[in-house]
Design a protein around this motif. Sequence first.
Motif, PDB file in Angstrom:
ATOM      1  N   GLY A 149      70.529-103.000  31.693  1.00  0.00           N
ATOM      2  CA  GLY A 149      69.740-102.127  30.839  1.00  0.00           C
ATOM      3  C   GLY A 149      70.442-100.816  30.512  1.00  0.00           C
ATOM      4  O   GLY A 149      69.981-100.057  29.656  1.00  0.00           O
ATOM      5  N   GLU A 150      71.568-100.539  31.178  1.00  0.00           N
ATOM      6  CA  GLU A 150      72.310 -99.309  30.917  1.00  0.00           C
ATOM      7  C   GLU A 150      73.007 -99.387  29.565  1.00  0.00           C
ATOM      8  O   GLU A 150      73.598-100.404  29.218  1.00  0.00           O
ATOM      9  CB  GLU A 150      73.342 -99.063  32.013  1.00  0.00           C
ATOM     10  N   LYS A 151      72.926 -98.280  28.821  1.00  0.00           N
ATOM     11  CA  LYS A 151      73.603 -98.185  27.535  1.00  0.00           C
ATOM     12  C   LYS A 151      74.600 -97.031  27.580  1.00  0.00           C
ATOM     13  O   LYS A 151      74.254 -95.935  28.026  1.00  0.00           O
ATOM     14  CB  LYS A 151      72.606 -97.964  26.402  1.00  0.00           C
ATOM     15  N   ILE A 152      75.808 -97.284  27.128  1.00  0.00           N
ATOM     16  CA  ILE A 152      76.868 -96.276  27.121  1.00  0.00           C
ATOM     17  C   ILE A 152      77.105 -95.858  25.679  1.00  0.00           C
ATOM     18  O   ILE A 152      77.415 -96.687  24.818  1.00  0.00           O
ATOM     19  CB  ILE A 152      78.147 -96.830  27.761  1.00  0.00           C
ATOM     20  N   ALA A 153      76.933 -94.583  25.417  1.00  0.00           N
ATOM     21  CA  ALA A 153      77.016 -94.071  24.056  1.00  0.00           C
ATOM     22  C   ALA A 153      78.407 -94.271  23.465  1.00  0.00           C
ATOM     23  O   ALA A 153      79.410 -94.247  24.176  1.00  0.00           O
ATOM     24  CB  ALA A 153      76.641 -92.594  24.034  1.00  0.00           C
ATOM     25  N   ASN A 154      78.437 -94.460  22.166  1.00  0.00           N
ATOM     26  CA  ASN A 154      79.699 -94.563  21.441  1.00  0.00           C
ATOM     27  C   ASN A 154      80.106 -93.160  20.991  1.00  0.00           C
ATOM     28  O   ASN A 154      79.442 -92.569  20.135  1.00  0.00           O
ATOM     29  CB  ASN A 154      79.530 -95.478  20.228  1.00  0.00           C
ATOM     30  N   PRO A 155      81.164 -92.587  21.550  1.00  0.00           N
ATOM     31  CA  PRO A 155      81.529 -91.211  21.211  1.00  0.00           C
ATOM     32  C   PRO A 155      82.110 -91.054  19.813  1.00  0.00           C
ATOM     33  O   PRO A 155      82.225 -89.935  19.317  1.00  0.00           O
ATOM     34  CB  PRO A 155      82.568 -90.855  22.277  1.00  0.00           C
ATOM     35  N   ARG A 156      82.511 -92.145  19.167  1.00  0.00           N
ATOM     36  CA  ARG A 156      83.050 -92.110  17.801  1.00  0.00           C
ATOM     37  C   ARG A 156      84.145 -91.043  17.676  1.00  0.00           C
ATOM     38  O   ARG A 156      84.012 -90.069  16.926  1.00  0.00           O
ATOM     39  CB  ARG A 156      81.926 -91.858  16.792  1.00  0.00           C
ATOM     40  N   HIS A 157      85.218 -91.234  18.413  1.00  0.00           N
ATOM     41  CA  HIS A 157      86.288 -90.235  18.482  1.00  0.00           C
ATOM     42  C   HIS A 157      86.896 -89.954  17.116  1.00  0.00           C
ATOM     43  O   HIS A 157      87.179 -88.799  16.778  1.00  0.00           O
ATOM     44  CB  HIS A 157      87.377 -90.715  19.446  1.00  0.00           C
ATOM     45  N   GLU A 158      87.106 -91.005  16.334  1.00  0.00           N
ATOM     46  CA  GLU A 158      87.732 -90.803  15.025  1.00  0.00           C
ATOM     47  C   GLU A 158      86.832 -90.000  14.095  1.00  0.00           C
ATOM     48  O   GLU A 158      87.303 -89.136  13.340  1.00  0.00           O
ATOM     49  CB  GLU A 158      88.076 -92.167  14.410  1.00  0.00           C
ATOM     50  N   ARG A 159      85.536 -90.242  14.144  1.00  0.00           N
ATOM     51  CA  ARG A 159      84.614 -89.522  13.274  1.00  0.00           C
ATOM     52  C   ARG A 159      84.598 -88.036  13.600  1.00  0.00           C
ATOM     53  O   ARG A 159      84.489 -87.194  12.705  1.00  0.00           O
ATOM     54  CB  ARG A 159      83.205 -90.112  13.399  1.00  0.00           C
ATOM     55  N   ARG A 160      84.719 -87.693  14.886  1.00  0.00           N
ATOM     56  CA  ARG A 160      84.674 -86.289  15.288  1.00  0.00           C
ATOM     57  C   ARG A 160      85.843 -85.494  14.722  1.00  0.00           C
ATOM     58  O   ARG A 160      85.729 -84.296  14.460  1.00  0.00           O
ATOM     59  CB  ARG A 160      84.661 -86.195  16.817  1.00  0.00           C
ATOM     60  N   ASP A 161      86.979 -86.155  14.532  1.00  0.00           N
ATOM     61  CA  ASP A 161      88.167 -85.467  14.018  1.00  0.00           C
ATOM     62  C   ASP A 161      88.503 -85.876  12.583  1.00  0.00           C
ATOM     63  O   ASP A 161      89.599 -85.605  12.097  1.00  0.00           O
ATOM     64  CB  ASP A 161      89.379 -85.751  14.917  1.00  0.00           C
ATOM     65  N   ARG A 162      87.550 -86.533  11.915  1.00  0.00           N
ATOM     66  CA  ARG A 162      87.848 -87.079  10.588  1.00  0.00           C
ATOM     67  C   ARG A 162      88.156 -85.976   9.573  1.00  0.00           C
ATOM     68  O   ARG A 162      89.095 -86.105   8.776  1.00  0.00           O
ATOM     69  CB  ARG A 162      86.674 -87.922  10.105  1.00  0.00           C
ATOM     70  N   ALA A 163      87.367 -84.891   9.587  1.00  0.00           N
ATOM     71  CA  ALA A 163      87.593 -83.808   8.621  1.00  0.00           C
ATOM     72  C   ALA A 163      88.947 -83.143   8.863  1.00  0.00           C
ATOM     73  O   ALA A 163      89.700 -82.874   7.913  1.00  0.00           O
ATOM     74  CB  ALA A 163      86.466 -82.782   8.720  1.00  0.00           C
ATOM     75  N   ARG A 164      89.279 -82.907  10.124  1.00  0.00           N
ATOM     76  CA  ARG A 164      90.569 -82.286  10.453  1.00  0.00           C
ATOM     77  C   ARG A 164      91.728 -83.198  10.061  1.00  0.00           C
ATOM     78  O   ARG A 164      92.752 -82.737   9.534  1.00  0.00           O
ATOM     79  CB  ARG A 164      90.619 -81.979  11.947  1.00  0.00           C
ATOM     80  N   LEU A 165      91.562 -84.507  10.297  1.00  0.00           N
ATOM     81  CA  LEU A 165      92.607 -85.461   9.950  1.00  0.00           C
ATOM     82  C   LEU A 165      92.790 -85.537   8.436  1.00  0.00           C
ATOM     83  O   LEU A 165      93.922 -85.562   7.941  1.00  0.00           O
ATOM     84  CB  LEU A 165      92.254 -86.835  10.515  1.00  0.00           C
TER      85      LEU A 165
END
Length: 265
Positions: free
Chosen positions: A68-84
Amino acid sequence: MADPLDIVWSRPLPDGAKPSTVTVSQDAAGRWFVSLLCEDPHVTPLPPTDAAIGIDVGLNHLLTLSTGEKIANPRHERRDRARLAKAQRELSRKAKGDGANRRKARRKVAKIHARIADRRRDLLHKLTTRLVRDNQTLVIEDLTVRNLVKNHTLARAISDASWGEFRSMLEYKAAWYGRQVIAVDRFFPSSRMCSVCGTVQDRMPLSVRTWTCACGAAHDRDVNAAKNLLAAGLAVSVCGAGVRPQRSSPGGQSAVKQKTPRREP
C-alpha cells in the motif's frame, strides 16, 4: 586543480579488496571520475527472509508497493526544465565551431543534464537498496520501455522515471545479496483484475484511478496492480516459469493459466 590520480589513493579501499584496474575519465560537464575495478569480499548474501513484495511502476507515483506504500515521482527533469531550455537556447545562439563561448555554453547544458541524472540515480539507488534488503522476493512487470517511449505524449515522463535503470539496479543488487527478482509478463492484466475475487474487467482507461469490483471490493488502481503482480510472481516461483497471462477473461475466472508439463516418455 589536483592531479586526478591523487584522488585514487586518498581514500582507502575496503579491507581485503585488491585493485586491478584504475580508469580516469572526464564527462561532458567537465567532472573527473576515477574508477577502480576490484573484488570486494564484503558483498555477501544477506540473511534469508520470508518477505515478498509486488512493485508497480508508474508516472503519478514512481513506485506503488503491494503493502500500500506509494513513493512519489520527483520528476527531476521537470524541475530543471526551464533552466535547461534557457541554457539550450543560449547554446543555439553561439556561433558554430569550437569557440570558447560555445564550449562554455555546451558545458553549461551538460552540467544541468548531469545534475538531473545524478539526482535520479541517487534516488533509485536508495530505493532499490531498501527494497532488496527488506525483501527476499521482488516481483515487477516485464515492461518494454523502448516501445513505451514511442508514445510521444508520455515519452518524456517515462524517460524521466527511468524504469529501465530501476529494474537494472534491482536485478544486480538482488544477485549480490541473494534475493530473487521475478518479472511478470507485460500482458498480465494486473490493473484490470480484482485482487480479491480474480474477476477481470473488460476495460480500464488510464484515467480510472479507483474502481469497485462486482464482488464489492474497492480498489486503488496501482495498489491493486501491485498485489496482483505479487500473487502472480509467487505462483511463478512455486510452479515454475509456466505461468502465462490468460487473454480471454470471462467473469470470475483466474487471470493466469498454468501450462501443463509434458510427461517424459
